[in-house]
Write a protein that holds these residues in place. Structure first.
Motif, PDB file in Angstrom:
ATOM      1  N   LEU A  30       0.825  -1.211   0.000  1.00 43.20           N
ATOM      2  CA  LEU A  30       0.000   0.000   0.000  1.00 43.20           C
ATOM      3  C   LEU A  30       0.859   1.261   0.000  1.00 43.20           C
ATOM      4  O   LEU A  30       0.543   2.241  -0.677  1.00 43.20           O
ATOM      5  N   SER A  31       1.942   1.251   0.754  1.00 48.14           N
ATOM      6  CA  SER A  31       2.828   2.420   0.805  1.00 48.14           C
ATOM      7  C   SER A  31       3.458   2.690  -0.552  1.00 48.14           C
ATOM      8  O   SER A  31       3.498   3.838  -1.005  1.00 48.14           O
ATOM      9  N   PHE A  32       3.957   1.642  -1.193  1.00 50.69           N
ATOM     10  CA  PHE A  32       4.580   1.826  -2.502  1.00 50.69           C
ATOM     11  C   PHE A  32       3.548   2.224  -3.556  1.00 50.69           C
ATOM     12  O   PHE A  32       3.845   2.992  -4.462  1.00 50.69           O
ATOM     13  N   ALA A  33       2.333   1.705  -3.432  1.00 49.42           N
ATOM     14  CA  ALA A  33       1.288   2.059  -4.387  1.00 49.42           C
ATOM     15  C   ALA A  33       0.911   3.535  -4.283  1.00 49.42           C
ATOM     16  O   ALA A  33       0.540   4.162  -5.279  1.00 49.42           O
ATOM     17  N   ARG A  34       1.019   4.075  -3.078  1.00 45.73           N
ATOM     18  CA  ARG A  34       0.724   5.497  -2.873  1.00 45.73           C
ATOM     19  C   ARG A  34       1.934   6.380  -3.160  1.00 45.73           C
ATOM     20  O   ARG A  34       1.847   7.594  -3.008  1.00 45.73           O
ATOM     21  N   SER A  36       4.897   6.283  -1.515  1.00 46.55           N
ATOM     22  CA  SER A  36       5.652   6.610  -0.306  1.00 46.55           C
ATOM     23  C   SER A  36       6.830   5.658  -0.142  1.00 46.55           C
ATOM     24  O   SER A  36       6.684   4.437  -0.287  1.00 46.55           O
ATOM     25  N   TRP A  37       7.986   6.215   0.170  1.00 49.64           N
ATOM     26  CA  TRP A  37       9.176   5.388   0.360  1.00 49.64           C
ATOM     27  C   TRP A  37       9.242   4.769   1.742  1.00 49.64           C
ATOM     28  O   TRP A  37      10.156   4.012   2.048  1.00 49.64           O
ATOM     29  N   ILE A  38       8.290   5.073   2.613  1.00 47.47           N
ATOM     30  CA  ILE A  38       8.259   4.472   3.948  1.00 47.47           C
ATOM     31  C   ILE A  38       7.996   2.967   3.859  1.00 47.47           C
ATOM     32  O   ILE A  38       8.204   2.226   4.812  1.00 47.47           O
ATOM     33  N   GLY A  39       7.583   2.517   2.668  1.00 45.42           N
ATOM     34  CA  GLY A  39       7.372   1.089   2.455  1.00 45.42           C
ATOM     35  C   GLY A  39       8.624   0.261   2.675  1.00 45.42           C
ATOM     36  O   GLY A  39       8.542  -0.929   2.988  1.00 45.42           O
ATOM     37  N   ILE A  40       9.787   0.904   2.551  1.00 42.06           N
ATOM     38  CA  ILE A  40      11.051   0.190   2.805  1.00 42.06           C
ATOM     39  C   ILE A  40      11.099  -0.298   4.246  1.00 42.06           C
ATOM     40  O   ILE A  40      11.561  -1.409   4.530  1.00 42.06           O
ATOM     41  N   VAL A  41      10.609   0.523   5.165  1.00 44.92           N
ATOM     42  CA  VAL A  41      10.577   0.124   6.577  1.00 44.92           C
ATOM     43  C   VAL A  41       9.669  -1.087   6.762  1.00 44.92           C
ATOM     44  O   VAL A  41       9.990  -2.018   7.513  1.00 44.92           O
ATOM     45  N   TRP A  42       8.544  -1.093   6.060  1.00 42.75           N
ATOM     46  CA  TRP A  42       7.623  -2.228   6.161  1.00 42.75           C
ATOM     47  C   TRP A  42       8.245  -3.499   5.582  1.00 42.75           C
ATOM     48  O   TRP A  42       8.034  -4.599   6.110  1.00 42.75           O
ATOM     49  N   VAL A  43       9.011  -3.363   4.509  1.00 48.07           N
ATOM     50  CA  VAL A  43       9.690  -4.531   3.926  1.00 48.07           C
ATOM     51  C   VAL A  43      10.704  -5.098   4.922  1.00 48.07           C
ATOM     52  O   VAL A  43      10.801  -6.319   5.104  1.00 48.07           O
ATOM     53  N   LEU A  44      11.448  -4.214   5.582  1.00 46.20           N
ATOM     54  CA  LEU A  44      12.414  -4.672   6.584  1.00 46.20           C
ATOM     55  C   LEU A  44      11.716  -5.358   7.755  1.00 46.20           C
ATOM     56  O   LEU A  44      12.184  -6.389   8.254  1.00 46.20           O
ATOM     57  N   MET A  45      10.588  -4.813   8.178  1.00 50.18           N
ATOM     58  CA  MET A  45       9.837  -5.437   9.265  1.00 50.18           C
ATOM     59  C   MET A  45       9.304  -6.806   8.852  1.00 50.18           C
ATOM     60  O   MET A  45       9.294  -7.750   9.650  1.00 50.18           O
ATOM     61  N   ALA A  46       8.880  -6.925   7.610  1.00 51.44           N
ATOM     62  CA  ALA A  46       8.411  -8.226   7.117  1.00 51.44           C
ATOM     63  C   ALA A  46       9.550  -9.239   7.128  1.00 51.44           C
ATOM     64  O   ALA A  46       9.346 -10.402   7.487  1.00 51.44           O
ATOM     65  N   GLY A  47      10.748  -8.810   6.765  1.00 50.02           N
ATOM     66  CA  GLY A  47      11.893  -9.717   6.775  1.00 50.02           C
ATOM     67  C   GLY A  47      12.236 -10.193   8.179  1.00 50.02           C
ATOM     68  O   GLY A  47      12.491 -11.379   8.406  1.00 50.02           O
ATOM     69  N   VAL A  48      12.234  -9.289   9.122  1.00 46.83           N
ATOM     70  CA  VAL A  48      12.554  -9.656  10.508  1.00 46.83           C
ATOM     71  C   VAL A  48      11.498 -10.596  11.073  1.00 46.83           C
ATOM     72  O   VAL A  48      11.819 -11.617  11.697  1.00 46.83           O
ATOM     73  N   SER A  49      10.236 -10.274  10.865  1.00 46.01           N
ATOM     74  CA  SER A  49       9.180 -11.136  11.414  1.00 46.01           C
ATOM     75  C   SER A  49       9.153 -12.498  10.726  1.00 46.01           C
ATOM     76  O   SER A  49       8.851 -13.513  11.364  1.00 46.01           O
ATOM     77  N   SER A  50       9.501 -12.542   9.442  1.00 44.80           N
ATOM     78  CA  SER A  50       9.586 -13.828   8.752  1.00 44.80           C
ATOM     79  C   SER A  50      10.695 -14.691   9.360  1.00 44.80           C
ATOM     80  O   SER A  50      10.501 -15.891   9.589  1.00 44.80           O
ATOM     81  N   ASN A  51      11.829 -14.082   9.634  1.00 41.96           N
ATOM     82  CA  ASN A  51      12.924 -14.822  10.263  1.00 41.96           C
ATOM     83  C   ASN A  51      12.539 -15.304  11.654  1.00 41.96           C
ATOM     84  O   ASN A  51      12.908 -16.411  12.061  1.00 41.96           O
ATOM     85  N   MET A  52      11.812 -14.488  12.393  1.00 45.62           N
ATOM     86  CA  MET A  52      11.361 -14.900  13.723  1.00 45.62           C
ATOM     87  C   MET A  52      10.424 -16.106  13.631  1.00 45.62           C
ATOM     88  O   MET A  52      10.517 -17.037  14.438  1.00 45.62           O
ATOM     89  N   CYS A  53       9.532 -16.078  12.660  1.00 43.45           N
ATOM     90  CA  CYS A  53       8.597 -17.194  12.480  1.00 43.45           C
ATOM     91  C   CYS A  53       9.351 -18.484  12.193  1.00 43.45           C
ATOM     92  O   CYS A  53       9.091 -19.506  12.814  1.00 43.45           O
TER      93      CYS A  53
END
Length: 64
Positions: A30-34, A36-53
């Protein structure tokens, strides 16, 4: 003939991490579609949470 026990339910922390990962991916899209470059932070958070899982799922597999 040996019967292997079922692994049981997913550990709670792994489930929470998977939910956070999915939500972070949605927020990144959604951030990239709008535009906004803040989507990079969301991508990093997805990577960390994926590793935790994966960590919690492997830890359960090793301890059983």
């Amino acid at each position: 003939m040996s019967v292997t026990p079922s692994p049981g339910p997913i550990p709670r922390l792994a489930l929470y991490a998977a939910v956070v990962c999915v939500l972070a991916v949605v927020a990144a899209v959604l951030s990239f579609a709008r535009g906004s470059w803040i989507g990079i932070v969301w991508v990093l958070m997805a990577g960390v949470s994926s590793n935790m899982c994966w960590y919690y799922l492997r830890r359960r597999k090793v301890t059983q």
